[in-house]
Motif scaffolding. Structure first.
Motif, mmCIF file in Angstrom:
data_model
loop_
_atom_site.group_PDB
_atom_site.id
_atom_site.type_symbol
_atom_site.label_atom_id
_atom_site.label_comp_id
_atom_site.label_asym_id
_atom_site.label_seq_id
_atom_site.Cartn_x
_atom_site.Cartn_y
_atom_site.Cartn_z
ATOM 1 N N GLU A 143 0.827 -1.208 0.000
ATOM 2 C CA GLU A 143 0.000 0.000 0.000
ATOM 3 C C GLU A 143 0.863 1.260 0.000
ATOM 4 O O GLU A 143 0.522 2.269 -0.644
ATOM 5 N N GLY A 194 -1.056 4.594 -1.010
ATOM 6 C CA GLY A 194 -2.394 4.509 -0.442
ATOM 7 C C GLY A 194 -2.540 5.415 0.767
ATOM 8 O O GLY A 194 -1.576 5.733 1.468
ATOM 9 N N SER A 195 -3.765 5.797 1.042
ATOM 10 C CA SER A 195 -4.038 6.670 2.187
ATOM 11 C C SER A 195 -3.990 5.868 3.484
ATOM 12 O O SER A 195 -3.931 4.639 3.489
ATOM 13 N N TRP A 239 -6.367 5.466 5.812
ATOM 14 C CA TRP A 239 -7.543 4.630 6.054
ATOM 15 C C TRP A 239 -7.525 3.390 5.188
ATOM 16 O O TRP A 239 -7.969 2.312 5.613
ATOM 17 N N ARG A 240 -6.990 3.520 3.961
ATOM 18 C CA ARG A 240 -6.918 2.352 3.086
ATOM 19 C C ARG A 240 -5.901 1.331 3.604
ATOM 20 O O ARG A 240 -6.125 0.110 3.531
ATOM 21 N N SER A 279 -6.916 -2.368 4.731
ATOM 22 C CA SER A 279 -6.241 -3.513 4.124
ATOM 23 C C SER A 279 -5.709 -4.472 5.182
ATOM 24 O O SER A 279 -5.857 -5.691 5.067
ATOM 25 N N PHE A 303 -7.824 -3.100 -2.925
ATOM 26 C CA PHE A 303 -6.788 -2.912 -1.915
ATOM 27 C C PHE A 303 -5.557 -3.725 -2.316
ATOM 28 O O PHE A 303 -5.534 -4.952 -2.117
#
Length: 567
Positions: A49, A54-55, A57-58, A62, A91
């Motif tokens: 991620e 990726g942020s 929260w992501r 995940s 994800f």
């Protein structure tokens, strides 16, 4: 308003835990292993991620999904497979768990049809969501090819390997159970054959020896009441009659053991003397010998101690056999029977002097008496020595431990010298364990075939993967050629040139590399149809692509633009 008590809450937690475990036993060790595996996959997924920018929260979502899918894969193999494959398209951090889900699904989904359905749904889900997520880039063909290859490598191949391994293990277990059943049946048949043979032997012994002993008993009984006999002769005949009666009882006991595997019921007259065939019965044997006119002396030294049943019986048999040998080989000789209770063992010694005169004629002997005594003593942890004495006589001495146990279950024997296994001692027929071991090695000999089959499956999957990769490379190379031109080709074309002439000088432009690039540059002329290419020499900015666009209206080139787009 109802409240949930602590007992109900505990019951619900326990029920939920049992549901989570599924049909398989889930030990603490397995739970710790699953948690450790989920942690490793979650940490690796966070790295993926991070690379995908990726942020927060992501990344958190995940990691939570990876842990949940890992723990639920035992209970819901098909659902976690489809869900994990679909979520891996959204994800990227959940991509690594798909291999574990494929392995678990291949092993736990019952039936080929269900497994095929689950993997097909997972494939459709990952490809469909992958195309949707990349739709803005307008590269559906590239996404489909890449996702298919990735799904085969990360999900299908682990599933196939797991299914093959699981089916092979199930087959081996079934073969072993079938083999064990066949061995039990064979042991039962062998036990029945032995029982029939023992019954035949018992019948022969009863018919032959029983008849002869009965004749002896009848004739001696009749002779005992003959008025012409003296008192001493009548006493000797009485001893013979008692000996024949005792022989009949022993024969009945042996026949009962041979026929049914258990001793015959003890007669009423013998029940009053339960130790008649132990150390306590030696005095009776000596007294019978004296009654027959033999000079026998019995001596006991030390403090008497109880013996194990097998040792007690062995001591009686040693004295009985030694006295019998003395009667036959040294008639008229004085005999001494001595029992010495020492600290750790009982010593039974029988010694006789030289024969007082010539024998009575032919001596009937089986030649197995002393051998049987040595075997009896060995089985209870003792020993027997027999040999000539210094005065010309003969000496038999046995050493028997007090608390002796059988020398070993594998060496245990019955009164007839037959080797017995532990379950034979309990009444069950002995198992041929050597044959069992040989039978169980059959699956191991097929291990080479199983390994070859597994290698064949892996090789076929590898070949398929190489073929798909080769086709993908060929398609990508052709796509690159159709979607790229040089700066010289762009500069050589002039506005106003016929559209057909321009298209003849340019590639087809049908490439995954150029999908949607014609709409990302400056505004196109109204009503025009545009064709876009990537620059072969690239852009000066590494993060951007240089695009050449040609627009046509009414069969002519009306606009051409060179612009950069973000990769």
């Amino acid at each position: 308003m109802s409240r949930v008590g602590p007992v109900d809450a505990t019951a619900r937690v326990r029920a939920g835990w049992d549901w989570l475990k599924g049909p398989e036993p889930w030990t603490r060790r397995m739970l710790a292993g699953d948690l450790a595996l989920a942690t490793v996959l979650a940490v690796l997924g966070l790295g993926v991620e991070e690379l995908d920018r990726g942020s927060g929260w992501r990344m958190l979502a995940s990691a939570v999904l990876v842990v949940a899918l890992t723990l639920l894969r035992r209970r819901l193999p098909a659902v976690t497979l489809v869900a994990g494959s679909a979520l891996s398209a959204v994800f990227p951090g959940a991509l690594l768990v798909t291999g574990l889900l494929g392995w678990s699904a291949g092993r736990r989904i019952e039936g080929v049809g269900r497994a095929l359905t689950a993997f097909s749904l997972a494939f459709v889900a990952v490809v469909g969501l992958g195309v949707v997520s990349e739709w803005s880039e307008m590269r559906p063909l590239l996404v489909i090819v890449f996702t298919t290859l990735l799904f085969i490598v990360t999900t299908v191949m682990p599933g196939l390997a797991s299914r093959y391994w699981s089916q092979r293990r199930t087959l081996l277990r079934a073969l072993q159970e079938r083999n064990a059943q066949l061995m039990r049946e064979r042991a039962m048949i062998a036990g029945q054959a032995r029982l029939l043979e023992r019954q035949r032997i018992a019948q022969d012994m009863h018919d032959s020896l029983g008849h002869q002993l009965a004749l002896i008993s009848v004739h001696t009984g009749a002779l005992e009441v003959d008025p012409k006999l003296t008192d001493r002769q009548r006493e000797a005949v009485g001893v013979l009659r008692q000996a024949s009666v005792a022989a009949m009882h022993e024969l009945r006991e042996v026949v009962g053991i041979l026929r049914d595997g258990v001793a015959a019921p003890v007669p009423v007259e013998e029940a009053a003397h339960p130790a008649a065939r132990g150390v306590a019965g030696i005095a009776g044997v000596v007294e019978s010998a004296r009654g027959a006119g033999t000079h026998v002396r019995l001596a006991t030294t030390g403090h008497p101690r109880p013996l194990a049943a097998a040792c007690d019986h062995a001591a009686y048999r040693i004295v009985q056999e030694a006295l019998t040998n003395a009667y036959k080989h040294a008639p008229g000789a004085a005999i001494t029977v001595e029992l010495r209770y020492e600290d750790d063992s009982l010593v039974v010694e029988i010694a006789n002097g030289p024969a007082a005169g010539p024998g009575a004629g032919e001596v009937v002997s089986g030649g197995q008496g002393l051998t049987g005594l040595r075997e009896r003593a060995r089985l209870v942890g003792g020993m027997v020595h027999a040999g000539p004495a210094g005065d010309g006589g003969f000496r038999v001495a046995g050493v028997l431990p007090y608390g002796a146990e059988p020398a070993g279950v594998d060496d245990a024997a019955d009164d007839f010298g037959q080797r017995l296994r532990p379950h034979a001692l309990d009444g069950a027929p002995p198992m041929d364990w050597a044959a069992v071991d040989r039978e169980l090695t059959v699956p191991s000999r097929s291990r080479a075939g199983g390994v070859a089959m597994g290698c064949g499956i892996a090789f076929a999957a590898g070949v398929l993967l190489l073929v798909v990769l080769g086709v993908a490379v060929v398609l990508m190379v052709g796509s690159f050629k159709d979607g790229m031109i040089d700066r010289e080709e762009y500069d050589a074309l002039r506005i106003g040139t016929a559209e057909q002439e321009v298209r003849d000088r340019l590639p087809s432009g049908d490439s995954v590399l150029t999908s949607g690039l014609d709409r990302k540059g400056p505004t196109r002329p109204a009503g025009s149809e545009c064709l876009a290419f990537l620059a072969a020499d690239g852009s000066s900015d590494l993060g951007k692509d240089l695009v050449f666009r040609f627009c046509f209206t009414d069969g002519k080139l009306v606009d051409k633009q060179a612009y950069e787009v973000k990769q």
